[in-house]
Scaffold this active site. Structure first.
Site, PDB file in Angstrom:
ATOM      1  CB  ILE A 105      -1.124   0.107   0.929  1.00 31.71           C
ATOM      2  CG1 ILE A 105      -0.041  -0.254   2.287  1.00 31.71           C
ATOM      3  CG2 ILE A 105      -2.069  -1.263   0.901  1.00 31.71           C
ATOM      4  CD1 ILE A 105      -0.655   0.396   3.725  1.00 31.71           C
ATOM      5  CB  SER A 128      -6.411   0.884  17.980  1.00 32.56           C
ATOM      6  OG  SER A 128      -5.712  -0.023  19.125  1.00 32.56           O
ATOM      7  CE1 TYR A 159      -1.387  -1.514  14.844  1.00 28.48           C
ATOM      8  CE2 TYR A 159      -2.445  -0.995  17.843  1.00 28.48           C
ATOM      9  CZ  TYR A 159      -2.853  -1.380  15.854  1.00 28.48           C
ATOM     10  OH  TYR A 159      -3.711  -2.364  15.718  1.00 28.48           O
ATOM     11  CD  GLU A 212       1.714  -5.506  26.740  1.00 25.17           C
ATOM     12  OE1 GLU A 212       1.477  -6.347  25.863  1.00 25.17           O
ATOM     13  OE2 GLU A 212       1.111  -6.107  27.355  1.00 25.17           O
TER      14      GLU A 212
HETATM   15  P1  NAD Z   1      -3.273  -8.614   9.942  1.00 26.52           P
HETATM   16  O1  NAD Z   1      -1.930  -8.942  10.412  1.00 26.52           O
HETATM   17  O2  NAD Z   1      -4.717 -10.072   9.845  1.00 26.52           O
HETATM   18  O3  NAD Z   1      -4.252  -8.407   8.522  1.00 26.52           O
HETATM   19  C1  NAD Z   1      -3.164  -6.984   8.147  1.00 26.52           C
HETATM   20  C2  NAD Z   1      -3.465  -7.347   6.482  1.00 26.52           C
HETATM   21  O4  NAD Z   1      -2.045  -6.220   6.065  1.00 26.52           O
HETATM   22  C3  NAD Z   1      -2.110  -8.797   6.491  1.00 26.52           C
HETATM   23  O5  NAD Z   1      -2.997  -9.288   5.060  1.00 26.52           O
HETATM   24  C4  NAD Z   1      -1.194  -7.682   5.767  1.00 26.52           C
HETATM   25  O6  NAD Z   1      -0.213  -8.903   5.272  1.00 26.52           O
HETATM   26  C5  NAD Z   1      -1.162  -7.025   4.914  1.00 26.52           C
HETATM   27  N1  NAD Z   1      -0.444  -5.730   5.235  1.00 26.52           N
HETATM   28  C6  NAD Z   1       0.187  -5.549   6.505  1.00 26.52           C
HETATM   29  N2  NAD Z   1       1.575  -4.289   5.192  1.00 26.52           N
HETATM   30  C7  NAD Z   1       0.478  -3.887   4.018  1.00 26.52           C
HETATM   31  C8  NAD Z   1       1.348  -3.326   2.851  1.00 26.52           C
HETATM   32  N3  NAD Z   1       2.183  -2.561   3.586  1.00 26.52           N
HETATM   33  N4  NAD Z   1       0.896  -3.418   2.334  1.00 26.52           N
HETATM   34  C9  NAD Z   1      -0.063  -4.615   1.945  1.00 26.52           C
HETATM   35  N5  NAD Z   1      -0.141  -4.730   2.710  1.00 26.52           N
HETATM   36  C10 NAD Z   1      -0.505  -5.329   4.253  1.00 26.52           C
HETATM   37  O7  NAD Z   1      -3.899  -8.063  11.140  1.00 26.52           O
HETATM   38  P2  NAD Z   1      -6.048  -8.102  11.916  1.00 26.52           P
HETATM   39  O8  NAD Z   1      -5.661  -8.852  13.017  1.00 26.52           O
HETATM   40  O9  NAD Z   1      -6.516  -8.066  10.289  1.00 26.52           O
HETATM   41  O10 NAD Z   1      -5.606  -6.201  11.659  1.00 26.52           O
HETATM   42  C11 NAD Z   1      -6.883  -5.239  10.538  1.00 26.52           C
HETATM   43  C12 NAD Z   1      -7.046  -3.644  10.783  1.00 26.52           C
HETATM   44  O11 NAD Z   1      -7.593  -3.792  12.624  1.00 26.52           O
HETATM   45  C13 NAD Z   1      -5.217  -3.530  10.905  1.00 26.52           C
HETATM   46  O12 NAD Z   1      -5.660  -2.397  10.510  1.00 26.52           O
HETATM   47  C14 NAD Z   1      -5.546  -3.526  12.758  1.00 26.52           C
HETATM   48  O13 NAD Z   1      -3.978  -1.912  12.584  1.00 26.52           O
HETATM   49  C15 NAD Z   1      -6.310  -2.960  12.934  1.00 26.52           C
HETATM   50  N6  NAD Z   1      -6.972  -3.632  14.827  1.00 26.52           N
HETATM   51  C16 NAD Z   1      -7.008  -5.130  14.659  1.00 26.52           C
HETATM   52  C17 NAD Z   1      -7.367  -5.431  15.890  1.00 26.52           C
HETATM   53  C18 NAD Z   1      -6.502  -7.057  16.371  1.00 26.52           C
HETATM   54  O14 NAD Z   1      -7.207  -7.519  17.647  1.00 26.52           O
HETATM   55  N7  NAD Z   1      -6.367  -8.075  15.594  1.00 26.52           N
HETATM   56  C19 NAD Z   1      -7.609  -4.610  16.904  1.00 26.52           C
HETATM   57  C20 NAD Z   1      -7.372  -3.102  17.088  1.00 26.52           C
HETATM   58  C21 NAD Z   1      -7.240  -2.698  15.048  1.00 26.52           C
HETATM   59  C1  UD1 Z   2      -3.955  -6.838  19.935  1.00 29.25           C
HETATM   60  C2  UD1 Z   2      -3.687  -5.791  18.287  1.00 29.25           C
HETATM   61  C3  UD1 Z   2      -3.643  -4.970  17.819  1.00 29.25           C
HETATM   62  C4  UD1 Z   2      -4.995  -4.013  18.007  1.00 29.25           C
HETATM   63  C5  UD1 Z   2      -5.387  -4.136  19.993  1.00 29.25           C
HETATM   64  C6  UD1 Z   2      -6.265  -3.301  20.309  1.00 29.25           C
HETATM   65  C7  UD1 Z   2      -2.841  -7.510  17.181  1.00 29.25           C
HETATM   66  C8  UD1 Z   2      -1.383  -8.231  17.102  1.00 29.25           C
HETATM   67  N1  UD1 Z   2      -2.718  -6.839  17.609  1.00 29.25           N
HETATM   68  O1  UD1 Z   2      -2.878  -5.022  20.360  1.00 29.25           O
HETATM   69  O2  UD1 Z   2      -3.349  -4.979  16.469  1.00 29.25           O
HETATM   70  O3  UD1 Z   2      -4.779  -2.901  18.056  1.00 29.25           O
HETATM   71  O4  UD1 Z   2      -5.418  -5.017  20.339  1.00 29.25           O
HETATM   72  O5  UD1 Z   2      -6.411  -3.314  21.735  1.00 29.25           O
HETATM   73  O6  UD1 Z   2      -3.142  -8.351  17.126  1.00 29.25           O
HETATM   74  N2  UD1 Z   2       0.962 -11.647  25.255  1.00 29.25           N
HETATM   75  C9  UD1 Z   2       1.274 -13.289  25.851  1.00 29.25           C
HETATM   76  N3  UD1 Z   2       2.188 -13.650  24.887  1.00 29.25           N
HETATM   77  C10 UD1 Z   2       1.768 -13.565  23.820  1.00 29.25           C
HETATM   78  C11 UD1 Z   2       1.141 -12.639  22.845  1.00 29.25           C
HETATM   79  C12 UD1 Z   2       0.678 -11.297  23.998  1.00 29.25           C
HETATM   80  O7  UD1 Z   2       1.589 -12.672  27.134  1.00 29.25           O
HETATM   81  O8  UD1 Z   2       2.508 -14.518  23.600  1.00 29.25           O
HETATM   82  C13 UD1 Z   2      -0.348 -10.802  25.541  1.00 29.25           C
HETATM   83  C14 UD1 Z   2       0.703  -8.942  25.886  1.00 29.25           C
HETATM   84  O9  UD1 Z   2       2.047  -8.815  26.365  1.00 29.25           O
HETATM   85  C15 UD1 Z   2      -1.214  -8.311  25.961  1.00 29.25           C
HETATM   86  C16 UD1 Z   2      -2.176  -9.074  25.337  1.00 29.25           C
HETATM   87  O10 UD1 Z   2      -0.915 -10.952  25.734  1.00 29.25           O
HETATM   88  O11 UD1 Z   2      -0.072  -8.776  28.072  1.00 29.25           O
HETATM   89  C17 UD1 Z   2      -3.067  -9.100  24.267  1.00 29.25           C
HETATM   90  O12 UD1 Z   2      -1.431  -9.194  23.335  1.00 29.25           O
HETATM   91  P1  UD1 Z   2      -2.165  -8.877  21.568  1.00 29.25           P
HETATM   92  O13 UD1 Z   2      -2.642 -10.057  21.830  1.00 29.25           O
HETATM   93  O14 UD1 Z   2      -0.343  -8.599  20.940  1.00 29.25           O
HETATM   94  O15 UD1 Z   2      -3.081  -7.272  21.941  1.00 29.25           O
HETATM   95  P2  UD1 Z   2      -2.773  -6.085  22.263  1.00 29.25           P
HETATM   96  O16 UD1 Z   2      -0.626  -5.657  21.944  1.00 29.25           O
HETATM   97  O17 UD1 Z   2      -3.716  -5.904  23.003  1.00 29.25           O
END
Ligand code: NAD
Ligand code: UD1
Length: 320
Positions: A54, A121, A145, A280
């Site tokens: 992107i 987020s 982030y 964190e």
């Molecule tokens: P994910 O890593 O599975 O999805 C992100 C996707 O973006 C991946 O498929 C990755 O290949 C692609 N990507 C990364 N860098 C890129 C680049 N430079 N160009 C093109 N593609 C790229 O993560 P997700 O959990 O599905 O998260 C989706 C969105 O939601 C993200 O913006 C993330 O920050 C946000 N979000 C996720 C969570 C969560 O708990 N999973 C919570 C809060 C916000």
């Molecule tokens: C996650 C999301 C982030 C999102 C945020 C919203 C991912 C990778 N991160 O971050 O995109 O914006 O929620 O709240 O999807 N932990 C362990 N062991 C592990 C991994 C994690 O103890 O192997 C702990 C971490 O230290 C943390 C908690 O589990 O305290 C949650 O971690 P993680 O799933 O990475 O979530 P966030 O940091 O909250």
């Protein structure tokens, strides 16, 4: 109607793509597959996937001109807080600059976009004492982030106001479910826990496990996104230039979710205690009243979501 989903081969993005296809939309995806997988997209024959970064400005501009999407869902990002602390410059170029460049381009052209949705987020709230977090609670972004998510979100909303663009932001709390990639130490905790329980691997627990999160099953996230899009189409004023928490509204400690998951899977997790991670958030839980006023209702309790996730993983494993 046509939708562009950046990050559409990733965890949440691929579930969104499935849903948009099922609703009859023409869907295009841009994903560099750094974390995503093309096979996450179930109906590949009905989706055009561009494997591209992107940050490639010229490419993104060309795609917008050629495809003329009605809806843009911006999900591509480096989703890990810990990874952003290791690689702040790299993650900034993806999590902020790429979105900003797209907004700038849209502002300067006459593209007729119906909705630009940016995924922010819960990390923006940081460690301030007010709980549960409301959309107008004070923020305290503690990591690159979280800073990128907050500043990008503000640009998205301000561009909406200033240049009359149909923008909206969501703040996801901790999303879990099938297709969350467990392969990196920076992956979401529930994908790592699932992987450890499946293969009897040792789980690294950072800190004492009393940190809390508001976990939401991915299907509820898709429900929320679709609701926002539908409301936006009907009554723009309820969603336009607004930000919505997307969560369950339930605070759960890491220790407690481990116990629940052990019960669901009828197994015992092997734990290695590690020092807490830098930058964190200690406690996180959302107020979801604003989303509920649009008609949202949680369909998945934590235990039901974990059960569904686990059953799905087992079925997947038996197919392979
Ligand atoms: P994910 O890593 O599975 O999805 C992100 C996707 O973006 C991946 O498929 C990755 O290949 C692609 N990507 C990364 N860098 C890129 C680049 N430079 N160009 C093109 N593609 C790229 O993560 P997700 O959990 O599905 O998260 C989706 C969105 O939601 C993200 O913006 C993330 O920050 C946000 N979000 C996720 C969570 C969560 O708990 N999973 C919570 C809060 C916000
Ligand atoms: C996650 C999301 C982030 C999102 C945020 C919203 C991912 C990778 N991160 O971050 O995109 O914006 O929620 O709240 O999807 N932990 C362990 N062991 C592990 C991994 C994690 O103890 O192997 C702990 C971490 O230290 C943390 C908690 O589990 O305290 C949650 O971690 P993680 O799933 O990475 O979530 P966030 O940091 O909250």
């Amino acid at each position: 109607m046509k939708a562009l989903v950046t990050g559409g081969a990733g965890f949440i993005g691929s579930h969104l793509v499935d849903h948009l296809v099922s609703q009859g939309l023409d869907v295009i995806v841009v994903d560099n597959l750094s974390m995503g997988n093309i096979h996450n997209i179930r109906q590949l024959d009905r989706v055009r996937v561009y494997v591209e970064d992107i940050r490639n400005k010229e490419f993104m501009q060309r795609i917008l001109q050629e495809e003329q999407p009605d809806y843009i869902y911006f999900l591509a990002a480096v989703a890990s807080v810990a990874d952003s602390i290791k690689r702040p410059a790299e993650t900034h170029s993806v999590n902020h600059m790429a979105v900003f460049n797209m907004l700038e381009y849209i502002r300067k052209t006459d593209l007729q976009i119906k909705q630009f949705l940016f995924t922010s987020s819960a990390a923006v709230y940081g460690n301030l004492p007010e709980l549960p977090k409301k959309e107008d609670s004070r923020v305290e972004p503690l990591s690159p982030y979280a800073i990128d998510k907050y500043s990008t979100e503000r640009f998205v909303l301000a561009y909406g106001d200033l240049y009359n663009l149909p923008t909206v932001c969501v703040r996801f709390f901790n999303v879990y479910g099938p297709r969350q990639n467990p392969s990196s130490p920076y992956s979401g905790v529930l994908s790592i826990l699932t992987d450890c329980l499946e293969d009897n691997k040792v789980f690294n627990l950072y800190g004492d496990g009393t940190q809390t999160r508001d976990f939401i099953y991915v299907e509820d996230v898709i429900q929320a996104l679709w609701l926002i899009t539908k409301r936006h189409t009907q009554h723009k004023r309820h969603t336009q230039h607004e930000v919505f928490n997307v969560a369950n509204g339930v605070e759960t400690s890491l220790n407690s979710i481990i116990k629940t998951y052990e019960k669901v899977t009828n197994s015992t997790l092997r734990i290695n205690h590690m020092k807490g991670r830098l930058g964190e958030v200690k406690r996180s839980v959302a107020n979801v009243d604003k989303l509920m006023r649009l008609g949202y209702a949680t369909n998945w309790s934590l235990e039901a979501g974990l059960r569904e996730y686990w059953e799905g993983e087992k079925n997947e494993a038996s197919r392979n």
